[in-house]
Design a protein around this motif. Structure first.
Motif, mmCIF file in Angstrom:
data_model
loop_
_atom_site.group_PDB
_atom_site.id
_atom_site.type_symbol
_atom_site.label_atom_id
_atom_site.label_comp_id
_atom_site.label_asym_id
_atom_site.label_seq_id
_atom_site.Cartn_x
_atom_site.Cartn_y
_atom_site.Cartn_z
ATOM 1 N N UNK A 152 4.758 5.559 -5.412
ATOM 2 C CA UNK A 152 4.774 5.591 -6.878
ATOM 3 C C UNK A 152 3.987 6.665 -7.519
ATOM 4 N N UNK A 153 2.708 6.716 -7.251
ATOM 5 C CA UNK A 153 2.034 7.803 -7.424
ATOM 6 C C UNK A 153 2.400 9.458 -7.212
ATOM 7 N N UNK A 154 3.110 9.343 -6.449
ATOM 8 C CA UNK A 154 3.965 10.734 -5.851
ATOM 9 C C UNK A 154 3.168 11.372 -4.756
ATOM 10 N N UNK A 155 2.349 10.308 -3.946
ATOM 11 C CA UNK A 155 1.686 10.870 -2.805
ATOM 12 C C UNK A 155 2.400 10.698 -1.710
ATOM 13 N N UNK A 156 2.853 11.575 -0.918
ATOM 14 C CA UNK A 156 3.692 11.696 0.125
ATOM 15 C C UNK A 156 3.142 10.776 1.620
ATOM 16 N N UNK A 157 1.782 10.603 1.364
ATOM 17 C CA UNK A 157 1.316 9.831 2.549
ATOM 18 C C UNK A 157 1.377 8.275 2.637
ATOM 19 N N UNK A 158 2.227 7.862 1.334
ATOM 20 C CA UNK A 158 2.513 6.525 1.470
ATOM 21 C C UNK A 158 3.347 6.109 2.404
ATOM 22 N N UNK A 159 4.470 7.050 3.006
ATOM 23 C CA UNK A 159 5.198 6.520 3.991
ATOM 24 C C UNK A 159 4.364 6.495 5.383
ATOM 25 N N UNK A 160 3.576 7.455 5.485
ATOM 26 C CA UNK A 160 2.409 7.527 6.747
ATOM 27 C C UNK A 160 1.790 6.043 6.613
ATOM 28 N N UNK B 122 0.854 -1.215 0.017
ATOM 29 C CA UNK B 122 -0.092 0.014 -0.149
ATOM 30 C C UNK B 122 0.677 1.555 -0.087
ATOM 31 N N UNK B 123 1.835 1.305 0.832
ATOM 32 C CA UNK B 123 2.788 2.409 0.776
ATOM 33 C C UNK B 123 3.359 2.866 -0.540
ATOM 34 N N UNK B 124 4.054 1.634 -1.052
ATOM 35 C CA UNK B 124 5.007 1.843 -2.349
ATOM 36 C C UNK B 124 3.679 2.157 -3.384
ATOM 37 N N UNK B 125 2.526 1.714 -3.421
ATOM 38 C CA UNK B 125 1.634 2.277 -4.296
ATOM 39 C C UNK B 125 1.395 3.628 -4.355
ATOM 40 N N UNK B 126 1.265 4.203 -3.140
ATOM 41 C CA UNK B 126 0.911 5.606 -3.026
ATOM 42 C C UNK B 126 2.127 6.392 -3.433
#
Length: 278
Positions: A140-148, A134-138
């Motif tokens: 890759x889309x440029x969404x910084x919330x992926x880390x969170x 889930x984190x990597x998917x976000x």
């Protein structure tokens, strides 16, 4: 050891549970190759042991010694064993005629294997992979919330389950794993978690591992595109073979992940410069 009457029996309190819960977060802060996580275990239980055996120096020494023996378990699920240890220590301090020193050590040792199997399967084989996906998917889309998203999806089950199984271990005591093994519950839970983990691994391999070749050969005046040949055999066969090769090297040849990643990076750079992969 000084005995107490029924009124003065020493009991595990809610404050003790809170203390063990927060201290268990540092369970693996110190580590040795001789006794693994033993220092973290005794440090976590130290306040309770001092309260239980503080008036008897010899009993306190025995308690410290039995909790500094070899110990190693998945840290996210270690609080269950803390709960069992608390129940046994409470029984030991209130029933001095029954020496539970060997039983406490044996219970901890017996629980390490089964609990590690469950912990590794669920946390390293399921929660970690799902959270990473889930984190990597976000990201890759440029969404910084992926880390969170990764941090929360991985740690929320950890924080919640830690508290629940601490209380569960205390209530059920040392007979928990024996009862589960008899009914085959551990085997079914482990098998289900393995299946879920493998499904997630397969999905991540297909989505995030990209290996293609731009090689084109001329045969009889016509072009032969190598990548199309691979795709006609099995779409994604190159990424699949790459993942299987890495898995084989780690499992069968004991290649460590870090050297493997560095080697793969160097090889891919060379093959990319040669125009073999792209």
């Amino acid at each position: 050891m000084t005995t107490s009457n029924v009124v003065d029996k020493k009991r595990i309190t809610k404050k003790d549970f809170v203390t063990v819960y927060w201290r268990s977060m540092c369970h693996e802060a110190t580590f040795s190759y001789e006794r693994m996580q033993s220092v973290g275990f005794i440090w976590t239980l130290a306040p309770i042991l001092k309260r239980f055996y503080g008036d008897d120096e010899e009993e306190l020494k025995k308690a410290c010694i039995r909790h500094t023996t070899f110990f190693n378990v998945t840290v996210q699920i270690v609080t269950f064993i803390y709960g069992v240890a608390l129940a046994l220590e409470e029984k030991n301090v209130n029933d001095p005629e029954e020496d539970l020193n060997n039983l406490i050590t044996t219970a901890k040792t017996a629980l390490m294997g089964p609990m590690s199997a469950i912990g590794d399967t669920f946390y390293w084989g399921t929660f970690k992979i799902i959270a990473t996906g889930v984190g990597c998917s976000l990201c890759i889309q440029g969404n910084p919330l992926g880390v969170l998203a990764f941090i929360l999806l991985y740690n929320i089950p950890n924080w919640g389950i830690r508290w629940y199984i601490l209380k569960l271990g205390y209530r059920l005591g040392e007979n928990f794993v024996e009862s589960l093994s008899t009914g085959g519950v551990i085997e079914r839970l482990t098998q289900a978690a393995y299946i879920i983990g493998l499904m997630v691994c397969g999905a991540m391999t297909s989505s995030y591992v990209s290996v293609k070749t731009p090689l084109v050969f001329s045969v009889g005046g016509s072009e032969v595109i190598i990548q199309e040949i691979f795709d006609s055999i099995y779409i994604g066969i190159l990424p699949l073979c790459t993942v299987l090769l890495f898995a084989w090297l780690m499992r069968k040849k004991n290649v460590k992940p870090m050297p493997l990643m560095i080697s793969a990076l160097v090889i891919c750079m060379i093959l990319g410069l040669l125009g073999i992969i792209g």
